[in-house]
Design an enzyme around this catalytic site. Structure first.
Site, mmCIF file in Angstrom:
data_model
loop_
_atom_site.group_PDB
_atom_site.id
_atom_site.type_symbol
_atom_site.label_atom_id
_atom_site.label_comp_id
_atom_site.label_asym_id
_atom_site.label_seq_id
_atom_site.Cartn_x
_atom_site.Cartn_y
_atom_site.Cartn_z
ATOM 1 C CB CYS A 112 2.688 19.664 -8.955
ATOM 2 S SG CYS A 112 4.377 18.713 -9.192
ATOM 3 C CG HIS A 248 -0.156 18.668 -12.255
ATOM 4 N ND1 HIS A 248 0.862 19.496 -12.669
ATOM 5 C CD2 HIS A 248 0.713 17.521 -11.432
ATOM 6 C CE1 HIS A 248 2.096 19.221 -12.528
ATOM 7 N NE2 HIS A 248 1.764 18.074 -11.879
ATOM 8 C CG ASN A 278 5.125 17.432 -13.431
ATOM 9 O OD1 ASN A 278 4.857 18.783 -13.404
ATOM 10 N ND2 ASN A 278 5.046 16.534 -12.521
#
Ligand code: COA
Length: 321
Positions: A112, A248, A278
């Protein structure tokens, strides 16, 4: 010399999967997903639609926004955990599609945090004068590596791509980037197989993202708190100097914890987790593009970008937009 963001872009696949759709697939509820994560829907790549397809669309949007031609690009880096093929890397795949030849082009895997890593590296190439126009992409088709029968993880992830073009500038621009990792946490969030170790049969249900969600959550909150402090200290800035937090987009509760740490009202935090889920390396550049295009982020604003992901890896960037 500094680098500055000349343009941003994003692309999301057409298909939208809502929490209500997921209720029909696994033992979950819209209410559970929304209250624990903030996610309401996510986009899922169509059959045959690949990471490079999404990356190319996001890259073209960023190049257009920068007011340049694809052939002006002389450096390409794509953060992704889900490349189309082992090689050519996704950087080369989109280089070919954009009609660019000869420049540096590579993919980078930091889960990520992939976009933050890509941005940090591209910034150094532009600052040093080695690149005049850098294309930095975060792109993922995470839907291909989650188990759609595992409610612990399948409700969390989505597909998409975001991109920025960096160009040289006399004034910042990107003030600093901060990249970290700690491999000791590898067993909290991982994909268990690969080319060298060997793949299991994907249909066996063994090859998919695995996560100890609760423990990831705790380390993420603590670690992001630390990197926010590090970023401000490095620039001798008070937290009040930040106009926009672009975090994020993994979980609304992690985002709220970082906002509290910065004493920032949620109106100054760019939130896309409800619509995107996500999207791993794509999440930060897509959130940035959303807020640039809807007019919230303006030239001169001070931005704090941050991400955390498997590895663990984490990173941040302080940017005068
Ligand atoms: N629907 C309904 N129930 C679910 C569920 C789902 N989709 N997923 C898990 N549950 C259940 C669990 O089985 C558990 O049931 P039990 O109490 O009967 O054992 C219960 O919900 C609580 O599970 P738990 O894992 O403790 O929930 P949580 O409050 O920690 O929330 C996450 C789970 C995944 C939302 C949360 O831990 C999280 O967001 N972690 C960070 C994940 C992340 O961001 N990862 C990416 C980092 S880049």
């Amino acid at each position: 010399m500094f680098s500055r963001i000349a343009g941003t872009g994003r692309y999301l696949p057409e298909k939208v999967l809502t929490n209500f759709d997921l209720e029909k697939m696994v033992d979950t509820t819209d209410e559970w997903i929304r209250t624990r994560t903030g996610i309401e829907r996510r986009h899922i790549a169509a059959e045959g639609e690949t990471t490079a397809d999404l990356a190319e669309r996001a890259a073209r949007a960023a190049i257009d926004a920068a007011g340049i031609e694809p052939t002006d690009i002389d450096f390409i880096v794509v953060g992704t955990t889900t490349p189309d093929v082992v090689f050519p890397n996704v950087g080369c795949l989109i280089q070919e599609r954009l009609g660019i030849r000869g420049c540096t082009a590579f993919g980078l895997e930091a889960a990520c945090s992939g976009f933050m890593y890509a941005l940090g590296i591209a910034d150094k190439f532009v600052r040093s004068g080695e690149s005049k126009r850098a294309l930095v992409v975060g792109a993922e088709t995470l839907s291909r590596i989650v188990s759609w029968s595992d409610r612990d993880t399948c409700v969390l992830f989505g597909d998409g791509a975001g991109a920025v073009v960096l160009e040289p500038a006399d004034e910042a621009g990107i003030l600093s980037t901060h990249l970290h990792a700690d491999g000791h946490y590898g067993d909290l969030l991982f994909f268990p197989s690969g080319v060298s170790k060997g793949f299991n049969d994907l249909k066996s249900g063994k090859d998919f993202v695995q996560m100890k969600g609760n423990e990831v959550f705790k380390v993420a909150v603590k670690t992001l708190g630390r990197i926010v402090d590090e970023t401000l200290e490095k620039n001798s800035l008070d937290k009040s100097a930040i106009d926009w937090l672009i975090p994020h987009q993994a979980n609304i509760r992690i985002i709220q914890a970082t906002a509290r740490k910065l004493d920032m009202p949620m109106e100054r935090v760019v939130m896309t987790v409800q619509d995107h889920g996500n999207t791993s390396a794509a999440s930060v550049p897509m959130a940035l593009d959303v807020a640039v295009r809807d007019g919230r982020i303006r030239r001169g604003d001070m931005l704090l970008l941050e991400a955390f992901g498997g590895g663990f890896t984490w990173g941040s960037a302080l940017i005068r937009y």
